[in-house]
Design an enzyme around this catalytic site. Structure first.
Site, PDB file in Angstrom:
ATOM      1  N   ILE A   7     -48.696   8.691 -18.643  1.00 18.74           N
ATOM      2  CA  ILE A   7     -47.437   9.011 -19.124  1.00 18.74           C
ATOM      3  C   ILE A   7     -46.593   7.886 -19.569  1.00 18.74           C
ATOM      4  O   ILE A   7     -46.781   6.744 -19.259  1.00 18.74           O
ATOM      5  CB  ILE A   7     -46.555   9.557 -17.903  1.00 18.74           C
ATOM      6  CG1 ILE A   7     -47.333  10.693 -17.152  1.00 18.74           C
ATOM      7  CG2 ILE A   7     -44.901   9.865 -18.283  1.00 18.74           C
ATOM      8  CD1 ILE A   7     -47.107  12.281 -17.880  1.00 18.74           C
ATOM      9  N   ASP A  20     -34.515   0.191  -0.421  1.00 19.65           N
ATOM     10  CA  ASP A  20     -35.926   0.260  -0.538  1.00 19.65           C
ATOM     11  C   ASP A  20     -36.445   1.556   0.045  1.00 19.65           C
ATOM     12  O   ASP A  20     -36.111   1.650   1.343  1.00 19.65           O
ATOM     13  CB  ASP A  20     -36.436  -0.746   0.164  1.00 19.65           C
ATOM     14  CG  ASP A  20     -38.073  -1.012   0.171  1.00 19.65           C
ATOM     15  OD1 ASP A  20     -38.644   0.255   0.025  1.00 19.65           O
ATOM     16  OD2 ASP A  20     -38.443  -2.148   0.561  1.00 19.65           O
ATOM     17  N   ASN A  75     -40.317  10.298  -5.461  1.00 24.76           N
ATOM     18  CA  ASN A  75     -40.791   9.627  -6.755  1.00 24.76           C
ATOM     19  C   ASN A  75     -40.927   8.486  -6.757  1.00 24.76           C
ATOM     20  O   ASN A  75     -41.797   7.601  -7.269  1.00 24.76           O
ATOM     21  CB  ASN A  75     -39.919  10.046  -7.939  1.00 24.76           C
ATOM     22  CG  ASN A  75     -40.379   9.399  -9.029  1.00 24.76           C
ATOM     23  OD1 ASN A  75     -41.490   9.657  -9.746  1.00 24.76           O
ATOM     24  ND2 ASN A  75     -39.589   8.059  -9.704  1.00 24.76           N
ATOM     25  N   TYR A  97     -53.146   2.012  -4.142  1.00 24.36           N
ATOM     26  CA  TYR A  97     -52.763   3.035  -5.083  1.00 24.36           C
ATOM     27  C   TYR A  97     -53.200   4.673  -5.077  1.00 24.36           C
ATOM     28  O   TYR A  97     -52.653   5.458  -4.629  1.00 24.36           O
ATOM     29  CB  TYR A  97     -52.319   2.683  -6.773  1.00 24.36           C
ATOM     30  CG  TYR A  97     -51.523   3.662  -7.487  1.00 24.36           C
ATOM     31  CD1 TYR A  97     -50.483   3.630  -7.259  1.00 24.36           C
ATOM     32  CD2 TYR A  97     -52.065   4.732  -8.341  1.00 24.36           C
ATOM     33  CE1 TYR A  97     -49.453   4.491  -8.127  1.00 24.36           C
ATOM     34  CE2 TYR A  97     -51.471   5.424  -9.050  1.00 24.36           C
ATOM     35  CZ  TYR A  97     -50.095   5.249  -8.765  1.00 24.36           C
ATOM     36  OH  TYR A  97     -49.316   6.378  -9.747  1.00 24.36           O
TER      37      TYR A  97
END
Length: 248
Positions: free
Chosen positions: A188, A62, A89, A155
């Site tokens: 994407i 993690d 990422n 987010y």
């Protein structure tokens, strides 16, 4: 491009954008250390890289945990003796509205997307400072710059934090010849986008000036550029890769 035989750590590399980045950097002769939580997918990626003549080792874990950062740095230094590139990422998104978002959900997104980026960056910095060079590339999102109703508030907030952290580290580490930049993808094609309904996909494409959804390779190519010597006078930037969805 001046990257052959350099060493890169890539988090969230088991699928999607992270996997594309790993394959792209490996194709340039970069030795890669890949991370993710799905060990089976990491094994597949490692085998794919090695079958193409590249060098790859995997460290499952993690990315929001300090011990994972420590293991990645240790693995890279033990095997290759250096760390030249870090690609942060690893990230998650949730689809909850503000009223539906629990404190636990909020913390989970912030921990992985923002705290994980901080932990990995901090962990590689001593090696990069010792070398007198390094490239840190953070994967942000268009949601960091404009509200997105298909993403939880955590987010966009986490990715906005990534953008600031990118600038702060770039300013602080410039004296050590460490470049820190971010890439901000828009829509994407990933496993996530494959779950969209045809109607929602049509709505997304209609809002993109280039009238198509991007490919993971579009993001990977920008990361490859930022990791190369060709980007040696670029630092503290967040580069949009979104087909014109957000312009600044």
């Amino acid at each position: 491009m001046g990257v052959e035989n350099k060493v890169a750590i890539i988090t969230g590399a088991s699928r999607g954008i992270g996997k594309s980045i790993a394959l792209c950097l490996a194709s340039e002769g970069i030795h890669i250390v890949v991370n993710g939580t799905n060990e089976a997918l990491l094994t597949e990626l490692t085998e794919q890289v090695e079958s193409n003549g590249g060098t790859c080792i995997k460290v499952a874990g993690d990315a929001s945990l300090p011990e994972t950062a420590e293991k990645l740095v240790e693995a890279a230094l033990d095997r290759f003796g250096q760390i030249d590139i870090l690609v942060n990422n690893a990230g998650i998104n949730m689809r909850h509205s503000t009223l539906e978002t629990t404190l636990e959900d909020w913390k989970k997104v912030i921990d992985i997307n923002l705290t994980g980026t901080f932990l990995l960056s901090k962990a590689v910095l001593p090696a990069m400072i010792k070398q007198g060079a390094g490239k840190i590339i953070n994967i942000s999102s268009t949601a960091s710059k404009t509200p997105h109703k298909n993403a939880a508030p955590s987010y966009g907030a986490s990715k906005a934090g990534v953008n600031y952290l990118t600038m702060h580290l770039a300013q602080e580490m410039a004296k050590h010849n460490i470049h820190v930049n971010a890439v901000s993808p828009g829509p994407i094609e990933t496993d996530m986008s494959k779950q969209w309904t045809p109607e929602y996909r049509e709505t997304v494409v209609e809002k993109i000036p280039l009238k198509r959804i991007g490919h993971t390779k579009n993001v990977a190519d920008v990361v490859r550029f930022l990791a190369s010597d060709e980007a040696d006078f670029i630092t503290g930037q967040t580069i949009n890769v979104n087909g014109g969805t957000f312009m600044n």
